[in-house]
Enzyme design. Sequence first.
Site, mmCIF file in Angstrom:
data_model
loop_
_atom_site.group_PDB
_atom_site.id
_atom_site.type_symbol
_atom_site.label_atom_id
_atom_site.label_comp_id
_atom_site.label_asym_id
_atom_site.label_seq_id
_atom_site.Cartn_x
_atom_site.Cartn_y
_atom_site.Cartn_z
ATOM 1 N N GLY A 1 33.779 -13.812 74.586
ATOM 2 C CA GLY A 1 34.704 -12.972 75.338
ATOM 3 C C GLY A 1 34.251 -11.551 75.587
ATOM 4 C CD GLU B 1 36.469 -9.796 69.600
ATOM 5 O OE1 GLU B 1 36.271 -10.028 70.807
ATOM 6 O OE2 GLU B 1 36.657 -10.689 68.760
ATOM 7 C CG ASP B 2 37.522 -10.683 74.544
ATOM 8 O OD1 ASP B 2 37.341 -10.728 73.310
ATOM 9 O OD2 ASP B 2 37.892 -11.679 75.188
ATOM 10 C CG ASP C 1 46.778 -12.405 70.436
ATOM 11 O OD1 ASP C 1 47.798 -12.146 69.778
ATOM 12 O OD2 ASP C 1 46.819 -13.185 71.405
ATOM 13 C CE LYS D 1 48.287 -10.778 74.184
ATOM 14 N NZ LYS D 1 48.186 -12.250 74.389
ATOM 15 C CG PHE E 1 47.141 -17.154 77.999
ATOM 16 C CD1 PHE E 1 46.885 -17.322 76.648
ATOM 17 C CD2 PHE E 1 46.163 -17.546 78.919
ATOM 18 C CE1 PHE E 1 45.683 -17.883 76.203
ATOM 19 C CE2 PHE E 1 44.959 -18.099 78.484
ATOM 20 C CZ PHE E 1 44.723 -18.270 77.123
ATOM 21 C CG ASP F 1 38.120 -18.656 77.181
ATOM 22 O OD1 ASP F 1 38.280 -17.784 76.312
ATOM 23 O OD2 ASP F 1 38.152 -19.881 76.934
ATOM 24 N NE ARG G 1 34.100 -17.579 78.193
ATOM 25 C CZ ARG G 1 34.785 -17.501 77.055
ATOM 26 N NH1 ARG G 1 35.409 -16.397 76.742
ATOM 27 N NH2 ARG G 1 34.829 -18.526 76.230
HETATM 28 C C1 PRP Z 1 39.252 -14.721 71.517
HETATM 29 C C2 PRP Z 1 38.931 -13.277 71.866
HETATM 30 C C3 PRP Z 1 38.777 -12.611 70.527
HETATM 31 C C4 PRP Z 1 39.780 -13.357 69.679
HETATM 32 C C5 PRP Z 1 41.038 -12.551 69.553
HETATM 33 O O1 PRP Z 1 38.069 -15.416 71.194
HETATM 34 O O2 PRP Z 1 37.724 -13.220 72.601
HETATM 35 O O3 PRP Z 1 37.489 -12.796 69.998
HETATM 36 O O4 PRP Z 1 40.047 -14.592 70.352
HETATM 37 O O5 PRP Z 1 42.090 -13.320 69.025
HETATM 38 P P1 PRP Z 1 42.680 -13.139 67.557
HETATM 39 O O6 PRP Z 1 42.922 -11.696 67.333
HETATM 40 O O7 PRP Z 1 43.976 -13.936 67.653
HETATM 41 O O8 PRP Z 1 41.722 -13.738 66.572
HETATM 42 P P2 PRP Z 1 37.986 -17.012 71.240
HETATM 43 O O9 PRP Z 1 38.242 -17.572 69.891
HETATM 44 O O10 PRP Z 1 38.840 -17.507 72.354
HETATM 45 O O11 PRP Z 1 36.449 -17.288 71.573
HETATM 46 P P3 PRP Z 1 35.700 -16.785 72.906
HETATM 47 O O12 PRP Z 1 35.478 -15.319 72.772
HETATM 48 O O13 PRP Z 1 34.427 -17.540 72.902
HETATM 49 O O14 PRP Z 1 36.583 -17.128 74.081
HETATM 50 MG MG MG Z 2 38.500 -17.688 74.181
HETATM 51 MN MN MN Z 3 36.231 -13.977 71.318
#
Ligand code: PRP
Ligand code: MG
Ligand code: MN
Length: 180
Positions: free
Chosen positions: A43, A98-99, A102, A130, A151, A158, A164
């Site tokens: 992400g 980080e992106d 949450d 968030k 969302f 994604d 993405r």
């Molecule tokens: C997503 C996002 C962060 C994380 C945040 O990654 O990119 O890394 O979740 O969520 P959280 O605070 O609830 O842990 P994801 O697991 O979807 O993997 P990705 O980055 O490969 O999409």
């Molecule tokens: Mg993801």
């Molecule tokens: Mn991620």
Amino acid sequence: MNNDIERVLYSEEMLGKRMDELAKDLTEDYKDKRPIIISVLSGAVLFTVDMIERLDIMAQIDFIDVSSYFGGLGSTGKVKLIHDLKTDVKDRHVLIMEDIVDTGHTLKYLMDLLADRGAKSIKVCSLLNKPEGREVDVDPDYVGFTVPKEFLVGYGLDYKGFYRNLPYVGILKPSVYQND
Ligand code: PRP
Ligand code: MG
Ligand code: MN
């Protein structure tokens, strides 16, 4: 792809402006620290690439791949390490990119891992935060935007691995995922 977006929250221009501001702060804070910038795959890749070119500092870049959503709508709460860093973080200043933060599970996992490995300092820069989603007590040090409990996709975020590559962050139409 654009048809699946309910509303654009942060346009390409807004993202760029906010990144200019964040980069100013980071450049100031990391001027003499020679940090390792850790980008969390997948992400955070777009954000990382657009940020590092704005930083006027000596820094190394590394990548770690962790996942807990596995493409879905909600965190599984279990963070899986898919690909580790190349670099030894012992006695180094690290900056996690980080992106989005949450539930906080991903960030908590990463911070514990880096602390275990003896990082000298650990800070976090997240494009989006968030706070309403939080399940564990972690917070990013640098935040681009505080976001509502929707969302979101685009600019790295994604749904099932898609969206993405949108140049903006938007809210995904519920009709896209409601039958999944
Ligand atoms: C997503 C996002 C962060 C994380 C945040 O990654 O990119 O890394 O979740 O969520 P959280 O605070 O609830 O842990 P994801 O697991 O979807 O993997 P990705 O980055 O490969 O999409
Ligand atoms: Mg993801
Ligand atoms: Mn991620």
